[in-house]
Structures are given as C-alpha cells and as structure tokens.
Design a protein around this motif. Structure first.
Motif, PDB file in Angstrom:
ATOM      1  N   TYR B 151      34.425  30.577  48.424  1.00  0.00           N
ATOM      2  CA  TYR B 151      34.403  32.013  48.122  1.00  0.00           C
ATOM      3  C   TYR B 151      33.821  32.213  46.724  1.00  0.00           C
ATOM      4  N   SER B 152      33.170  33.363  46.503  1.00  0.00           N
ATOM      5  CA  SER B 152      32.684  33.683  45.155  1.00  0.00           C
ATOM      6  C   SER B 152      33.852  34.207  44.317  1.00  0.00           C
ATOM      7  N   TYR B 153      33.663  34.276  42.982  1.00  0.00           N
ATOM      8  CA  TYR B 153      34.718  34.813  42.108  1.00  0.00           C
ATOM      9  C   TYR B 153      35.077  36.240  42.533  1.00  0.00           C
ATOM     10  N   GLU B 154      34.030  37.015  42.822  1.00  0.00           N
ATOM     11  CA  GLU B 154      34.216  38.421  43.235  1.00  0.00           C
ATOM     12  C   GLU B 154      35.090  38.500  44.489  1.00  0.00           C
ATOM     13  N   GLU B 155      34.765  37.654  45.479  1.00  0.00           N
ATOM     14  CA  GLU B 155      35.530  37.664  46.746  1.00  0.00           C
ATOM     15  C   GLU B 155      36.993  37.263  46.520  1.00  0.00           C
ATOM     16  N   ILE B 156      37.194  36.276  45.644  1.00  0.00           N
ATOM     17  CA  ILE B 156      38.566  35.834  45.367  1.00  0.00           C
ATOM     18  C   ILE B 156      39.342  36.974  44.700  1.00  0.00           C
ATOM     19  N   SER B 157      38.664  37.631  43.772  1.00  0.00           N
ATOM     20  CA  SER B 157      39.302  38.742  43.052  1.00  0.00           C
ATOM     21  C   SER B 157      39.760  39.823  44.038  1.00  0.00           C
ATOM     22  N   GLN B 158      38.883  40.147  45.007  1.00  0.00           N
ATOM     23  CA  GLN B 158      39.235  41.174  46.002  1.00  0.00           C
ATOM     24  C   GLN B 158      40.331  40.683  46.945  1.00  0.00           C
ATOM     25  N   LYS B 159      40.171  39.465  47.391  1.00  0.00           N
ATOM     26  CA  LYS B 159      41.123  38.932  48.370  1.00  0.00           C
ATOM     27  C   LYS B 159      42.544  38.867  47.802  1.00  0.00           C
ATOM     28  N   LEU B 160      42.660  38.462  46.524  1.00  0.00           N
ATOM     29  CA  LEU B 160      43.995  38.296  45.935  1.00  0.00           C
ATOM     30  C   LEU B 160      44.428  39.504  45.102  1.00  0.00           C
ATOM     31  N   SER B 161      43.540  40.520  45.044  1.00  0.00           N
ATOM     32  CA  SER B 161      43.809  41.718  44.232  1.00  0.00           C
ATOM     33  C   SER B 161      44.175  41.349  42.793  1.00  0.00           C
ATOM     34  N   ILE B 162      43.331  40.525  42.199  1.00  0.00           N
ATOM     35  CA  ILE B 162      43.510  40.176  40.777  1.00  0.00           C
ATOM     36  C   ILE B 162      42.163  40.397  40.083  1.00  0.00           C
ATOM     37  N   SER B 163      42.184  40.500  38.746  1.00  0.00           N
ATOM     38  CA  SER B 163      40.933  40.770  38.022  1.00  0.00           C
ATOM     39  C   SER B 163      40.053  39.515  37.993  1.00  0.00           C
TER      40      SER B 163
END
Lengths: 204, 202
Positions: B151-163
């Motif tokens: 996953y990209s950083y952006e996708e991880i951020s969205q998936k886990l709802s973290i910045s």
C-alpha cells in the motif's frame, strides 16, 4: 546532517524529495552506521515482500482442467462415444414409434431422447477397469442398492446411464473408492443425467 | 484419499485423481510463480504450464523426495526458463538500440537463485513472522500494509484514518523495533540472519 532513521525509512520507500535524497546520500558516504542501518532496512523490506500471499485467480482450476487431456484410450473414448450415440438414436427412434403406448414411467428410451439434446461429450465419464470382475461387482452394487442406473454391455465395454443425481453420486462414490477403476476423462461436476463408460479387458 | 495413493492413480492416467491432487498445489504453484516473476499474467500462464507438466511428467517423480519438493522444482525451473527468455529478449534490444543500458546485464541465474533461497527458507520466514508478532499492533499493522501488501503511504493513512505524519513515524519506529527483535542473539532469530550474512552488516 545528523543520523536520522526516519529519513532512512522514507528513503527505502522512495518517499524523500530530491533535496532530501541528496542530503542523505552525502551523509551515507561518511556514516558507516547509517549505511549499515540502510542495508538492514532494505533486507527487511525485501524479506517482508516474500510474506505476501497471492490469491489464486478465479478460473484458474477450470482453465487447467479444460487443458488436461486423457493420456490414453483416445480411440476407445470416441468409439465409445459413437456407440453410445448410436444406441441413443436407435432408442429414440423406437421411442418415437411407441410414444403413445409408453407414457410412464420414464423409460430408457426417454432418457435416450434427452441425451441427444444434451452436450454428450461434457457428461460422459470414461474409465478403464482392471478386469471384468470389478464390473460385475459394480453391477451387483447397483442392483443391491436399487440404484436408478441402466446399463448396456457390449464386448469389453459397459455403458451406464443414471436417472437421478443421488444415484449417480452413489455410483460415483463406489467407483472412485475402488482402486481397480482409473478415470481417463473428468466426471461432470453436477450431473443430472450422466453416462459412465467403462472399458474392461475381455479376458480375466 | 492420501497423496501417495493419488500419485499412483495419476501415474496410471487417472484424471479425477489428478484433479484432487493438483487442487492442493495450485495456490502454492501460483504464489511461487508470482514471487519470482512479479507479473500476474506471466505467473498465471507459468502456473498453468507447471500444472500441465505435473500431469504429463508425473512418471518422472520417483518418490526419492517429497512430492511437494518435486512440484516446487518443476515450478522454479519453469520460472527460470521465462526469466532466461526475458534476458535474451533484453540483450537483443540493447544490441539493436545501441543505447547506454550496457550495464543492464544482471545475472539472471544468480538473482533467481537468491530469490529461491528466500522463498524456500521456511526457518527464515518463521523467524520473521515471530518477530512481527512481537511488535506493537500499531507498528505491525503499518509494516504489513506497506511492505507486504504494498500500500502507498496515502492509502495506509486513509485505511487506518491516521495522518501521513503518523504513518511515517509508525513505519520508522516499527522497522527499528523489528530490526532490534531480529538482532537478538538467540534462536529462531539467528536463522533469519544466516540467510542475510549478519556479520557482513554489523
């Protein structure tokens, strides 16, 4: 630049901007510790990648089985198929002549009529039997269990037609559990009316 | 039906027995092809070809090794052949184009052997899995998403709802901790480094 593990972590993910990359690469030329850290980071990343499990594509198995060809008895398969179609056609003709007089129950001839309308090659399961004795045992099993299976015998071959799924499955289970039968084609997945053709040596 | 009995029947040409046998191996074969070839389309074709070879060449399996080992060898040989073909295609294009990719020539044989060593080393994989299990959940989560699932950083951020900043810091802390766990001088973690020449790094 001071040692900065966060930047190394971004570097292995290609998430540093150009200025950050230049700065870090300059630092790496002088700092053995960071160089070692970077090497370990890259190895970890590489090993972690190997843990990924890929899901088998949906039609993989079907595609494969469509490309699996029987290794032997091709000629027998087609001779058997031609013979069964001949029986079916003859039976159908007889049925057409007597259709008014034989309405119930469903006769072998009617099964034949339906057989003609179906893609015959898809539902024939062909096997080789080790000897005639195992075929006799199969017939006994069918008779003893009163399975709705009709069979025709010719020299060295028996053709079995099942009229319902449960009886087909009983016969299938019996054949498959017996070591003396070898499938040389693939049985249908969900048979309704299916034909099984078994070849056997004429001498025991 | 047990495997030895199935193999015996497949050798006699039993299609149904082959179907039962190969279904257990299809996911393993496909996964190995994906890890070596890293291309879905190529891995699909290669894995199909391997399964057909198992059907056609099962007589060559003499039972001296485990059946799974034999299947694995058929699979890796198939993938090696494909990589070799890539190499020869690439060489032709370099010669024709006369560009400056002359240093492309990675040794396919060596690279693949390295990949194979990693894939088949169960001890290394077990050590890595154990080390991961010792991480804090929030660190394990981002590492698995980034390094295993890609996953990209952006996708991880969205998936886990973290910045994005939290993704970066958790990845960095998590990787540091994972390294420290694996560097402990005890089994099974030493198995991980026996593949990765710990001495050369430290």
């Amino acid at each position: 630049m001071r040692c900065d593990y966060d930047k190394l972590s971004l570097y292995v993910d290609d998430e540093l901007d150009e200025a950050g990359i230049d700065e870090l690469e300059e630092h790496l030329k002088e700092c053995e510790d960071c160089k070692n850290d970077l090497e370990i980071l890259m190895q970890l990343k590489n090993e972690l990648e190997q843990l990924k499990e890929y899901e088998l594509p949906e039609h993989f198995h079907e595609d494969l089985m469509n490309n699996i060809k029987p290794k032997k008895s091709w000629y027998k398969y087609y001779v058997g198929l031609a013979a069964s179609m001949l029986i079916v056609v003859v039976s159908f003709t007889l049925a057409a002549d007597e259709i008014d007089s034989v309405p119930e129950p469903m006769s072998i001839d009617m099964m034949g009529a339906r057989q003609v309308q179906m893609p015959v090659t898809a539902i024939i399961w062909e096997l080789d039997a080790a000897d005639k004795g195992v075929v006799e045992d199969l017939k006994l099993f069918i008779d003893n269990n009163k399975l709705l299976v009709t069979y025709f015998e010719s020299d060295g071959q028996i053709q079995l037609f099942s009229q319902n799924e449960n009886d087909y499955i009983s016969m299938y289970d019996y054949i498959y559990a017996t070591d003396d039968f070898i499938s040389i084609s693939r049985p249908a997945d969900l048979p309704i009316i299916s034909e099984v053709v078994i070849n056997y040596p004429l001498t025991d | 039906m047990n495997e030895a009995k199935l193999i015996k029947r497949v050798k006699k040409g039993d299609v149904k027995a082959f179907e039962e046998l190969i279904q257990q191996y299809e996911p393993i074969i496909y996964n190995t092809c994906m890890k070596i070839l890293k291309n879905e389309h190529e891995a699909y074709d290669a894995a199909q070809e391997v399964c057909i070879k198992v059907w056609k060449q099962i007589d060559r399996f003499e039972g001296n090794s485990k059946f799974s080992t034999w299947v694995y060898r058929v699979t890796t040989n198939q993938c090696l052949d494909i990589l070799r073909k890539h190499k020869s295609q690439k060489v032709v294009s370099i010669e024709m184009g006369n560009n400056d990719e002359g240093d492309w020539s990675l040794d396919v044989e060596d690279t693949t052997q390295d990949i194979l060593k990693h894939i088949e080393n169960n001890e290394m994989v077990d050590a890595l899995k154990l080390a991961l299990s010792e991480l804090k959940e929030e660190h394990r989560q981002v590492i698995l998403l980034r390094d295993v699932e890609d996953y990209s950083y952006e996708e991880i951020s969205q998936k886990l709802s973290i910045s994005l900043g939290t993704v970066k810091s958790r990845l960095s802390r998590g990787r540091q901790n994972l390294r420290n766990i694996l560097l402990q001088d005890k089994e099974p973690f030493n198995s991980f480094w026996s593949q990765n020449s710990k001495e050369g790094i430290l």
